[in-house]
Design a protein around this motif. Structure first.
Motif, mmCIF file in Angstrom:
data_model
loop_
_atom_site.group_PDB
_atom_site.id
_atom_site.type_symbol
_atom_site.label_atom_id
_atom_site.label_comp_id
_atom_site.label_asym_id
_atom_site.label_seq_id
_atom_site.Cartn_x
_atom_site.Cartn_y
_atom_site.Cartn_z
ATOM 1 N N THR A 1 -54.228 -67.133 -62.671
ATOM 2 C CA THR A 1 -53.462 -66.566 -61.568
ATOM 3 C C THR A 1 -52.970 -65.165 -61.899
ATOM 4 O O THR A 1 -52.477 -64.909 -62.994
ATOM 5 C CB THR A 1 -52.263 -67.474 -61.249
ATOM 6 O OG1 THR A 1 -52.761 -68.747 -60.854
ATOM 7 C CG2 THR A 1 -51.420 -66.891 -60.133
ATOM 8 N N TYR A 2 -53.123 -64.271 -60.891
ATOM 9 C CA TYR A 2 -52.761 -62.868 -61.100
ATOM 10 C C TYR A 2 -51.371 -62.521 -60.577
ATOM 11 O O TYR A 2 -50.891 -63.090 -59.594
ATOM 12 C CB TYR A 2 -53.740 -61.961 -60.352
ATOM 13 C CG TYR A 2 -55.085 -61.801 -61.014
ATOM 14 C CD1 TYR A 2 -55.313 -60.752 -61.892
ATOM 15 C CD2 TYR A 2 -56.119 -62.668 -60.732
ATOM 16 C CE1 TYR A 2 -56.554 -60.584 -62.483
ATOM 17 C CE2 TYR A 2 -57.368 -62.511 -61.317
ATOM 18 C CZ TYR A 2 -57.580 -61.452 -62.195
ATOM 19 O OH TYR A 2 -58.806 -61.298 -62.777
ATOM 20 N N PHE B 1 -50.120 -58.750 -59.365
ATOM 21 C CA PHE B 1 -50.779 -57.456 -59.190
ATOM 22 C C PHE B 1 -49.800 -56.286 -59.296
ATOM 23 O O PHE B 1 -48.623 -56.402 -58.945
ATOM 24 C CB PHE B 1 -51.455 -57.397 -57.818
ATOM 25 C CG PHE B 1 -52.526 -58.430 -57.647
ATOM 26 C CD1 PHE B 1 -53.831 -58.152 -58.002
ATOM 27 C CD2 PHE B 1 -52.223 -59.691 -57.135
ATOM 28 C CE1 PHE B 1 -54.822 -59.109 -57.847
ATOM 29 C CE2 PHE B 1 -53.210 -60.644 -56.975
ATOM 30 C CZ PHE B 1 -54.514 -60.363 -57.325
ATOM 31 N N ASP C 1 -49.880 -53.640 -57.442
ATOM 32 C CA ASP C 1 -49.454 -53.192 -56.094
ATOM 33 C C ASP C 1 -48.944 -54.377 -55.267
ATOM 34 O O ASP C 1 -48.913 -54.323 -54.053
ATOM 35 C CB ASP C 1 -50.602 -52.484 -55.394
ATOM 36 C CG ASP C 1 -51.780 -53.424 -55.146
ATOM 37 O OD1 ASP C 1 -51.737 -54.585 -55.621
ATOM 38 O OD2 ASP C 1 -52.741 -53.021 -54.466
ATOM 39 N N ALA D 1 -49.827 -56.805 -53.732
ATOM 40 C CA ALA D 1 -50.816 -57.518 -52.906
ATOM 41 C C ALA D 1 -50.175 -58.602 -52.048
ATOM 42 O O ALA D 1 -50.597 -59.749 -52.039
ATOM 43 C CB ALA D 1 -51.923 -58.107 -53.781
ATOM 44 N N LEU D 2 -49.145 -58.193 -51.300
ATOM 45 C CA LEU D 2 -48.527 -59.125 -50.348
ATOM 46 C C LEU D 2 -49.130 -58.891 -48.974
ATOM 47 O O LEU D 2 -49.480 -57.759 -48.624
ATOM 48 C CB LEU D 2 -47.015 -58.889 -50.284
ATOM 49 C CG LEU D 2 -46.258 -59.052 -51.597
ATOM 50 C CD1 LEU D 2 -44.781 -58.766 -51.381
ATOM 51 C CD2 LEU D 2 -46.454 -60.458 -52.152
ATOM 52 N N LEU D 3 -49.254 -59.943 -48.180
ATOM 53 C CA LEU D 3 -49.736 -59.781 -46.817
ATOM 54 C C LEU D 3 -48.556 -59.314 -45.954
ATOM 55 O O LEU D 3 -47.575 -60.047 -45.813
ATOM 56 C CB LEU D 3 -50.285 -61.103 -46.276
ATOM 57 C CG LEU D 3 -51.428 -61.707 -47.084
ATOM 58 C CD1 LEU D 3 -51.904 -63.010 -46.446
ATOM 59 C CD2 LEU D 3 -52.585 -60.723 -47.192
ATOM 60 N N PRO D 4 -48.650 -58.113 -45.383
ATOM 61 C CA PRO D 4 -47.486 -57.562 -44.677
ATOM 62 C C PRO D 4 -47.117 -58.361 -43.425
ATOM 63 O O PRO D 4 -45.999 -58.251 -42.941
ATOM 64 C CB PRO D 4 -47.912 -56.140 -44.329
ATOM 65 C CG PRO D 4 -49.381 -56.085 -44.522
ATOM 66 C CD PRO D 4 -49.758 -57.167 -45.461
ATOM 67 N N TRP D 5 -48.073 -59.148 -42.909
ATOM 68 C CA TRP D 5 -47.778 -59.890 -41.674
ATOM 69 C C TRP D 5 -47.228 -61.285 -41.967
ATOM 70 O O TRP D 5 -46.995 -62.051 -41.057
ATOM 71 C CB TRP D 5 -49.014 -60.000 -40.802
ATOM 72 C CG TRP D 5 -50.218 -60.528 -41.516
ATOM 73 C CD1 TRP D 5 -50.579 -61.823 -41.665
ATOM 74 C CD2 TRP D 5 -51.204 -59.754 -42.207
ATOM 75 N NE1 TRP D 5 -51.718 -61.921 -42.407
ATOM 76 C CE2 TRP D 5 -52.142 -60.657 -42.757
ATOM 77 C CE3 TRP D 5 -51.389 -58.382 -42.417
ATOM 78 C CZ2 TRP D 5 -53.237 -60.237 -43.487
ATOM 79 C CZ3 TRP D 5 -52.490 -57.967 -43.148
ATOM 80 C CH2 TRP D 5 -53.405 -58.890 -43.680
ATOM 81 N N TYR E 1 -39.859 -59.881 -44.004
ATOM 82 C CA TYR E 1 -41.216 -59.362 -44.144
ATOM 83 C C TYR E 1 -41.254 -58.370 -45.300
ATOM 84 O O TYR E 1 -40.238 -57.732 -45.604
ATOM 85 C CB TYR E 1 -41.651 -58.677 -42.847
ATOM 86 C CG TYR E 1 -42.022 -59.661 -41.784
ATOM 87 C CD1 TYR E 1 -43.288 -60.238 -41.771
ATOM 88 C CD2 TYR E 1 -41.111 -60.031 -40.807
ATOM 89 C CE1 TYR E 1 -43.634 -61.169 -40.802
ATOM 90 C CE2 TYR E 1 -41.449 -60.958 -39.832
ATOM 91 C CZ TYR E 1 -42.712 -61.527 -39.837
ATOM 92 O OH TYR E 1 -43.057 -62.445 -38.891
ATOM 93 N N ARG F 1 -42.135 -55.384 -45.609
ATOM 94 C CA ARG F 1 -41.676 -54.015 -45.389
ATOM 95 C C ARG F 1 -40.154 -53.913 -45.497
ATOM 96 O O ARG F 1 -39.610 -52.821 -45.673
ATOM 97 C CB ARG F 1 -42.159 -53.509 -44.025
ATOM 98 C CG ARG F 1 -41.247 -53.869 -42.877
ATOM 99 C CD ARG F 1 -41.683 -53.312 -41.542
ATOM 100 N NE ARG F 1 -41.480 -54.312 -40.507
ATOM 101 C CZ ARG F 1 -40.319 -54.550 -39.921
ATOM 102 N NH1 ARG F 1 -39.255 -53.853 -40.241
ATOM 103 N NH2 ARG F 1 -40.211 -55.503 -39.021
ATOM 104 N N ARG G 1 -45.070 -66.171 -56.086
ATOM 105 C CA ARG G 1 -46.347 -66.689 -55.600
ATOM 106 C C ARG G 1 -47.192 -67.202 -56.765
ATOM 107 O O ARG G 1 -47.841 -68.249 -56.674
ATOM 108 C CB ARG G 1 -47.089 -65.590 -54.844
ATOM 109 C CG ARG G 1 -48.426 -65.996 -54.289
ATOM 110 C CD ARG G 1 -49.051 -64.877 -53.490
ATOM 111 N NE ARG G 1 -49.214 -63.676 -54.311
ATOM 112 C CZ ARG G 1 -49.569 -62.487 -53.834
ATOM 113 N NH1 ARG G 1 -49.764 -62.337 -52.535
ATOM 114 N NH2 ARG G 1 -49.703 -61.453 -54.620
ATOM 115 N N ALA G 2 -47.165 -66.446 -57.867
ATOM 116 C CA ALA G 2 -47.954 -66.858 -59.031
ATOM 117 C C ALA G 2 -47.381 -68.139 -59.644
ATOM 118 O O ALA G 2 -48.128 -69.040 -60.019
ATOM 119 C CB ALA G 2 -47.988 -65.734 -60.054
#
Ligand SMILES: Nc1ncnc2c1ncn2[C@@H]1O[C@H](COP(=O)(O)OP(=O)(O)OP(=O)(O)O)[C@@H](O)[C@H]1O
Ligand SMILES: [Mg+2]
Lengths: 270, 262, 338
Positions: B74-75, B77, B79, B81-85, B125, B127, B141-142
């Protein structure tokens, strides 16, 4: 107030302001009176005989024509026919466009074949294709739907695959690293990420659909706003023509508002 | 679990990036990877996680994954790597959607968010979050998938110094609790010296193992004042190895035209 | 003087008056390059306008509607086109007056014909009586084709609603639609339907003049010309009548059996007509309509057309045929309602 002091023998001047501007805002409450004034001027010019009512019917007679059309039930028939064509044609074109856009977005074969295909066919004026559509699909509804669908198809394809291309690859990598299925990567990452582009495409494709509605209804249409406008033009009923134009413009505004609503709903995360 | 690199080598279109990497990351070990920019650290990590097929050699995983492990490799990241939506909770849940049912998922997400101090932000969210908070989500998440091996590619480098310090403190505890095998790529010597059991220094491109350094102090004692001298020595030794490679890499860069990244 | 732009133009014109040659009066004719416009061309090439002291400039259009608009707006002085609902609505605004005749559907002179697609013909659509239940391609509602089928329905006593009318906007579309069988029938001028039939693209099942002879089109000018430049209109009408007579003698002759014959006179006029219409001689002979030698109108027909259009909601109720017509320039208009 000890700080702001300066030596008495030195010249002093205020820092000149040079910022500001270049940030247009919407001023509230100004647009409605402005348009009202415009309408009043138009009506006045017409009443005073400055413009011929044939060349430019005054707002009052456009309104009369509109209410006559509404009262006779014709307006409803025209609207129903046009809405059906718009909605059905647009949905057809958009779904096909999304499909091809997705293929171009995720498959090498789709990209290799799809992009040149779109590049070659997009610039073809759909209106010029109308006679062919009539040969292929007949003069009934199918050729009208095809015209509108084709108009909606290309901008959807382009916006869909551009939208997918714009989804950062790192997100796809992330999905793979968590063992997401192909399907989940498409539906949970690529498509939601492309949604802003797809909705921008919907704005364009719906406007194009509206423009093509008039062309589509040139041939073999008894009812439809486009048919009404054309027929009014041919009959030199400029008041009816303008009434039809007003309806088209209202349709455009409604569609734009609906897409705006969809954007606010679906893209709240932005 | 144990991660074994066996003679791993890689090249991108003739550009040799990694060569002869043989390395064993022991179960529960934290191995930091240091090396000049462009030497292939990220490439090595991508190969380790199965995101990139190595041109030569192979990577193997030994042992049995911990109980409840949903995604062994499991990574985290750089940056985020979250889904903005997706909300914070939604982002954490993403990795669990294929494997857990709705209820189990909700429980797991709530638990992980609690552990990472994100419970109040479950509905936010990305943002709306600061960089530090975003990486907290990335780490949550990891952790949610109970990984066997954590692959972290400069997870803190996008953050400001204070936030980095804070996160490092917080998550050192978390990592040590779980004793997860960790491969930690960084540019930061102090970061490496702070968390790693061993530090692997890669040479300039093509990346080879330049040196392997053990950090003989327990993690908890490394910030203690009495150990400052010992850490300072290790740091100097690391710096010597790296500085040489970086200087050489810079000279090569100046004399040869570099193929453009990407 | 309602239009300030026009007022400016007139003012400029008056200011420039001393600079203009006084001998010739300039007029602009808006025309379609159809054989039915032939008298306009003949009068030009034979110098009849010049003899009247008129200097003519042609302004060519591709559709009938703009011709009428050009006259109404003052951009042109004279025009001839077929009558349509649009024309009557425009004329009803008061800006233009019909002063004479263009062509008419006259018994014995094939002009507009009913052409049936091969498929429909094979299915039994062999005469205009069979229109009910079939489709007809036309340009638009309110066009002369719409009028013709409407008059036919009245004549044969079937409701027009039993014919499926299909607006197709243009003549090429109509031809394509009947060729492919998308519509069962169309109504078009003789040179087109004859060529289509000759190529096996359909069958002619009758001619409009056999069922509903009527005044197909007119000669018109602006109301301003009628009131302010009467003598110019009179001069133009004289030249037009000379040319119309010549055309009539050349192209509207019948032999003892009632068949059309063309002789030397027609041959002599051919080059002029060809020059403007670019049509082949055979096509000109086939499509030469009946044109009254003196430009006399079938006035009753105009009244009936307007009444029919009004009944079908295509012409504004306010339009009054008496207001549109100015019968004072040509003697002998006939069939005048009391
Ligand atoms: N997909 C790729 N295609 C071609 N070249 C690549 C690709 N990915 C990386 N490279 C090149 O391979 C070399 C190693 O890249 P990599 O990202 O592994 O380096 P890195 O050690 O992680 O560098 P940094 O410290 O800057 O993150 C670089 O020169 C890079 O330009
Ligand atoms: Mg890297």
């Amino acid at each position: 107030m000890a700080e702001p002091a300066h030596r008495a023998d030195e010249p002093v001047r205020e820092v000149p302001f040079r910022g500001g501007g270049f940030a247009p805002r919407r001023l509230r409450h100004l647009a409605p009176p402005f348009f009202l004034l415009l309408l009043l001027l138009w009506e006045g010019a017409s009443r005073a005989g400055l413009v011929s009512p044939l060349a430019l019917p005054p707002p009052s007679s456009i309104l009369t024509a509109l209410s006559d059309l509404a009262a006779s039930g014709d307006l409803r028939r025209h609207l129903e026919a046009s809405l059906y064509r718009l909605v059905a044609g647009w949905i057809l074109g958009t779904s096909a466009g999304l499909l091809l856009g997705l293929l171009i977005g995720i498959s090498s074969l789709g990209r290799t074949l799809g992009i040149p295909l779109v590049a070659a066919l997009f610039p073809i004026p759909k209106i010029a294709m109308l006679p062919l559509f009539i040969l292929w699909f007949g003069i009934g509804e199918p050729s009208k739907l095809a015209t509108i669908a084709l108009g909606a198809f290309f901008p959807t394809v382009i916006n869909a695959y551009a939208g997918i291309d714009n989804v950062p690859r790192s997100l796809v990598r992330m999905g793979q690293s968590f063992g997401l299925s192909h399907r989940a990567i498409v539906f949970e990452i690529l498509l939601p990420g492309a949604l802003p582009g797809i909705l921008a495409g919907a704005r364009i494709s719906s406007s194009i659909a509206l423009v093509l509605l008039v062309a589509a209804e040139m041939i073999g249409a008894q009812y439809g706003i486009g048919a009404l406008v054309l027929q009014a033009g041919n009959l030199m009923r400029t008041d009816q023509l303008m009434a039809g134009v007003v309806v088209l413009s209202l349709l455009g505004l409604t569609i734009s508002a609906l897409i705006g609503l969809a954007e606010r709903r679906l893209l709240a995360w932005r | 679990m144990q991660l074994l690199f066996e003679e791993v080598g890689h090249a991108f279109d003739g550009l040799r990036v990694l060569e002869g990497i043989s390395l064993s990351v022991a179960a529960g070990e934290t191995l930091a990877i240091l090396g000049p920019s462009g030497c292939g650290k990220s490439t090595l990590l991508a190969i380790a996680g199965g995101l990139l097929r190595p041109a030569r050699g192979r990577v193997r995983l030994a042992g049995t994954p911990p109980a409840g492990c949903l995604n062994p490799l499991t990574y985290v990241f750089q940056d985020f790597a979250l889904l903005p939506w997706r909300t914070v909770a939604g982002n954490v849940a993403l990795a669990l959607e294929a494997t857990l049912d709705r209820r189990a998922r909700r429980e797991r997400v709530a638990e992980v968010l609690r552990r990472t101090g994100l419970s109040d932000f479950a509905a936010a969210y990305p943002r709306q979050l600061s960089g530090g908070m975003k990486q907290r989500v990335g780490i949550a998440r990891a952790l949610a998938v109970r990984p066997a091996v954590l692959l972290m590619d400069e997870p803190l480098s996008a953050l400001d110094a204070q936030t980095r310090e804070l996160l490092l403190e917080e998550f050192l505890t978390l990592w040590r609790e779980a004793r997860t095998t960790t491969l930690y790529v960084t540019h930061n010597l102090d970061e490496a010296l702070r968390i790693a059991d061993r530090i692997c220094v890669l040479s300039r491109r093509p990346g080879r193992i330049r040196g392997l350094l053990e950090v003989p102090l327990p993690v908890a004692e490394r910030t203690a004042p009495e150990n400052a001298a010992r850490i300072g020595e290790l740091r100097a030794e690391l710096w010597r190895m790296i500085a040489e490679e970086v200087r050489a890499a810079d000279r090569e860069l100046a004399s040869a035209r570099e193929p453009v990244d990407g | 003087m309602r239009n300030p732009f026009r007022a400016t133009v007139v003012a400029l014109f008056l200011a420039a008056w001393p600079l203009l040659p006084v001998q010739a009066q300039k007029i602009t004719i808006a025309a379609l390059t159809f054989v039915s416009s032939s008298p306009l061309f003949i009068a030009q090439d034979k110098g009849y306008y010049a003899e009247e002291g008129l200097e003519v400039e042609f302004s060519f259009f591709r559709a009938a509607q703009p011709v009428a608009v050009a006259i109404a707006s003052g951009d042109a002085d004279f025009g001839v086109t077929a009558f349509t609902a649009g024309f009557y609505n425009l004329a009803g605004q008061g800006a233009l007056k019909v002063i004479g005749a263009q062509s008419r559907e006259e018994p014995g002179f094939d002009f507009s014909g009913y052409l049936v697609s091969n498929q429909a013909y094979a299915a039994g659509f062999t005469s205009p009586e069979k229109f009910p239940g079939r489709s007809l391609g036309m340009t638009q509602y309110g066009s002369s084709f719409h009028l013709m089928i409407g008059m036919l329905a009245d004549e044969l006593g079937f409701p027009l609603s039993e014919v499926k009318l299909v607006p197709l906007q243009s003549v090429p579309n109509m031809i394509a639609a009947v060729k492919s069988g998308q519509v069962d029938s169309i109504i078009l001028p003789a040179h087109i339907v004859k060529a289509l039939e000759a190529k096996g693209n359909g069958r002619i099942v009758g001619w409009v003049h056999q069922y509903t002879p009527y005044q197909l089109g007119g000669l018109f000018t602006s109301t301003r010309n009628v009131t302010e430049r009467r003598e110019v209109v009179e001069k133009f009408v004289r030249a037009y009548q000379r040319a119309a007579t010549e055309y009539h003698e050349a192209f509207n002759r019948l032999d003892a059996d009632g068949r059309r014959v063309f002789g030397e006179k027609a041959e002599a006029l051919l080059p002029i007509i060809q020059k403007y219409t670019k049509a082949k001689p055979q096509s000109i002979y086939n499509g030469a309509p009946y044109i009254d030698p003196l430009g006399r109108l079938d006035v009753g027909s105009v009244y009936a057309q307007i009444a029919w259009f009004k009944e079908n909601g295509l012409v504004d109720e306010k339009v009054d045929p008496a207001e549109i017509l100015d019968l004072s320039f040509i003697e002998g208009h006939f069939n005048i309602p009391e």
